[in-house]
Design a protein around this motif. Structure first.
Motif, PDB file in Angstrom:
ATOM      1  N   VAL A 161      65.169  89.617  14.466  1.00  0.00           N
ATOM      2  CA  VAL A 161      66.175  90.539  13.947  1.00  0.00           C
ATOM      3  C   VAL A 161      67.121  89.860  12.981  1.00  0.00           C
ATOM      4  O   VAL A 161      67.715  89.179  13.293  1.00  0.00           O
ATOM      5  CB  VAL A 161      66.795  91.492  14.946  1.00  0.00           C
ATOM      6  CG1 VAL A 161      67.565  92.539  14.117  1.00  0.00           C
ATOM      7  CG2 VAL A 161      65.913  92.031  15.704  1.00  0.00           C
ATOM      8  N   ASP A 162      67.330  90.367  11.956  1.00  0.00           N
ATOM      9  CA  ASP A 162      68.479  89.956  10.914  1.00  0.00           C
ATOM     10  C   ASP A 162      69.743  90.724  11.077  1.00  0.00           C
ATOM     11  O   ASP A 162      69.642  91.978  10.659  1.00  0.00           O
ATOM     12  CB  ASP A 162      67.914  89.887   9.491  1.00  0.00           C
ATOM     13  CG  ASP A 162      69.097  89.092   8.442  1.00  0.00           C
ATOM     14  OD1 ASP A 162      70.119  89.043   9.051  1.00  0.00           O
ATOM     15  OD2 ASP A 162      68.702  89.263   7.367  1.00  0.00           O
ATOM     16  N   VAL A 163      70.664  90.217  11.617  1.00  0.00           N
ATOM     17  CA  VAL A 163      71.890  90.876  11.720  1.00  0.00           C
ATOM     18  C   VAL A 163      73.054  90.099  11.099  1.00  0.00           C
ATOM     19  O   VAL A 163      74.150  90.270  11.206  1.00  0.00           O
ATOM     20  CB  VAL A 163      72.301  91.074  13.274  1.00  0.00           C
ATOM     21  CG1 VAL A 163      71.576  91.922  13.995  1.00  0.00           C
ATOM     22  CG2 VAL A 163      72.744  89.636  13.871  1.00  0.00           C
ATOM     23  N   GLY A 164      72.828  89.404   9.724  1.00  0.00           N
ATOM     24  CA  GLY A 164      73.478  88.842   8.953  1.00  0.00           C
ATOM     25  C   GLY A 164      73.850  87.301   9.489  1.00  0.00           C
ATOM     26  O   GLY A 164      74.884  86.833   9.124  1.00  0.00           O
ATOM     27  N   GLN A 165      73.001  86.716  10.273  1.00  0.00           N
ATOM     28  CA  GLN A 165      73.097  85.409  10.727  1.00  0.00           C
ATOM     29  C   GLN A 165      73.208  84.388   9.374  1.00  0.00           C
ATOM     30  O   GLN A 165      72.681  84.774   8.421  1.00  0.00           O
ATOM     31  CB  GLN A 165      72.067  84.733  11.593  1.00  0.00           C
ATOM     32  CG  GLN A 165      71.551  85.608  12.746  1.00  0.00           C
ATOM     33  CD  GLN A 165      70.589  86.418  12.540  1.00  0.00           C
ATOM     34  OE1 GLN A 165      70.883  87.523  11.645  1.00  0.00           O
ATOM     35  NE2 GLN A 165      69.454  86.795  13.305  1.00  0.00           N
ATOM     36  N   SER A 166      73.772  83.273   9.541  1.00  0.00           N
ATOM     37  CA  SER A 166      74.007  82.263   8.524  1.00  0.00           C
ATOM     38  C   SER A 166      72.838  81.219   8.574  1.00  0.00           C
ATOM     39  O   SER A 166      72.468  80.671   7.598  1.00  0.00           O
ATOM     40  CB  SER A 166      75.243  81.536   8.683  1.00  0.00           C
ATOM     41  OG  SER A 166      75.041  80.549   9.738  1.00  0.00           O
ATOM     42  N   GLY A 167      72.262  81.199   9.694  1.00  0.00           N
ATOM     43  CA  GLY A 167      70.849  80.305   9.946  1.00  0.00           C
ATOM     44  C   GLY A 167      71.374  79.120  10.416  1.00  0.00           C
ATOM     45  O   GLY A 167      70.713  78.168  10.840  1.00  0.00           O
ATOM     46  N   THR A 168      72.675  79.098  10.990  1.00  0.00           N
ATOM     47  CA  THR A 168      73.127  77.792  11.684  1.00  0.00           C
ATOM     48  C   THR A 168      73.615  77.938  13.086  1.00  0.00           C
ATOM     49  O   THR A 168      73.935  77.178  13.639  1.00  0.00           O
ATOM     50  CB  THR A 168      74.657  77.199  10.837  1.00  0.00           C
ATOM     51  OG1 THR A 168      75.604  78.285  10.929  1.00  0.00           O
ATOM     52  CG2 THR A 168      74.172  76.633   9.281  1.00  0.00           C
ATOM     53  N   GLU A 169      73.191  79.206  13.295  1.00  0.00           N
ATOM     54  CA  GLU A 169      73.623  79.624  14.967  1.00  0.00           C
ATOM     55  C   GLU A 169      72.749  78.787  15.884  1.00  0.00           C
ATOM     56  O   GLU A 169      71.691  78.627  15.428  1.00  0.00           O
ATOM     57  CB  GLU A 169      73.150  81.122  14.710  1.00  0.00           C
ATOM     58  CG  GLU A 169      74.142  81.930  14.069  1.00  0.00           C
ATOM     59  CD  GLU A 169      74.172  82.246  12.732  1.00  0.00           C
ATOM     60  OE1 GLU A 169      74.650  82.975  11.922  1.00  0.00           O
ATOM     61  OE2 GLU A 169      72.931  81.867  12.286  1.00  0.00           O
ATOM     62  N   SER A 170      73.133  78.784  16.818  1.00  0.00           N
ATOM     63  CA  SER A 170      72.532  78.144  18.032  1.00  0.00           C
ATOM     64  C   SER A 170      71.606  79.033  19.025  1.00  0.00           C
ATOM     65  O   SER A 170      70.918  78.670  19.765  1.00  0.00           O
ATOM     66  CB  SER A 170      73.326  77.275  18.937  1.00  0.00           C
ATOM     67  OG  SER A 170      74.148  78.384  19.568  1.00  0.00           O
ATOM     68  N   TRP A 171      71.563  80.222  18.498  1.00  0.00           N
ATOM     69  CA  TRP A 171      70.769  81.385  19.268  1.00  0.00           C
ATOM     70  C   TRP A 171      69.853  82.024  18.122  1.00  0.00           C
ATOM     71  O   TRP A 171      70.080  81.899  17.095  1.00  0.00           O
ATOM     72  CB  TRP A 171      71.669  82.382  19.881  1.00  0.00           C
ATOM     73  CG  TRP A 171      72.625  83.334  18.881  1.00  0.00           C
ATOM     74  CD1 TRP A 171      72.275  84.239  18.252  1.00  0.00           C
ATOM     75  CD2 TRP A 171      73.940  82.671  18.496  1.00  0.00           C
ATOM     76  NE1 TRP A 171      73.297  84.675  17.659  1.00  0.00           N
ATOM     77  CE2 TRP A 171      74.251  83.663  17.568  1.00  0.00           C
ATOM     78  CE3 TRP A 171      74.842  81.512  18.767  1.00  0.00           C
ATOM     79  CZ2 TRP A 171      75.603  83.553  16.903  1.00  0.00           C
ATOM     80  CZ3 TRP A 171      75.956  81.586  18.060  1.00  0.00           C
ATOM     81  CH2 TRP A 171      76.526  82.564  17.232  1.00  0.00           C
ATOM     82  N   HIS A 172      68.965  82.765  18.691  1.00  0.00           N
ATOM     83  CA  HIS A 172      68.046  83.420  18.114  1.00  0.00           C
ATOM     84  C   HIS A 172      68.246  84.895  18.273  1.00  0.00           C
ATOM     85  O   HIS A 172      68.514  85.327  19.347  1.00  0.00           O
ATOM     86  CB  HIS A 172      66.563  83.230  18.252  1.00  0.00           C
ATOM     87  CG  HIS A 172      66.135  81.840  17.839  1.00  0.00           C
ATOM     88  ND1 HIS A 172      65.766  81.543  16.471  1.00  0.00           N
ATOM     89  CD2 HIS A 172      65.834  80.745  18.469  1.00  0.00           C
ATOM     90  CE1 HIS A 172      65.473  80.323  16.361  1.00  0.00           C
ATOM     91  NE2 HIS A 172      65.697  79.560  17.732  1.00  0.00           N
TER      92      HIS A 172
END
Length: 127
Positions: A96-107
């Motif tokens: 799911v895309d909730v606006g993550q930057s892509g650098t988060e340590s979680w999915h």
């Protein structure tokens, strides 16, 4: 005196589908099935009021979809995050895309009914 969480309740269109999914994700078992279609899952052999909370999946309560003010965070117990991600996707979770930057340590994922949850990086000990 204090309280602790004994049950988490989720409204579901198909409690059986979500019970099967979350039992596989968490290593839980079906503990009870009510005449109204609600299903309680929890650690195998658990009783009401046990140390770990159970999850009650209520049938046909017009569930909300998408971002809720509360969601599950899960952590793998016996494999790294990428292997656990592959397992969750194979069980029916979807990214799911909730606006993550892509650098988060979680999915960020969603269960088969669209309820969002996060897979964290840290591995934890089994309960």
């Amino acid at each position: 005196m204090a309280c602790r969480i004994s049950e988490l309740v989720i409204d579901a269109e198909d409690p059986g589908l979500l019970a099967a999914f979350w039992c596989e994700v968490l290593g839980y078992a079906e503990l009870d099935r009510e005449d109204d279609g609600s299903i309680q899952i929890g650690p195998p052999g658990a009783a009401d009021g046990g140390v770990l909370p159970t999850v009650v999946l209520n049938a046909g309560r017009d569930p909300r979809r998408g971002k809720l003010p509360l969601h599950f965070d899960v952590s793998a117990t016996d494999r790294d995050q990428e292997a656990e991600l592959a397992r969750l996707l194979a069980l029916g979770a979807v990214p799911v895309d909730v606006g993550q930057s892509g650098t988060e340590s979680w999915h960020v994922l969603a269960d088969p009914e669209g309820n969002e949850f996060c897979l964290l990086r840290a591995r934890v000990e089994p309960a």
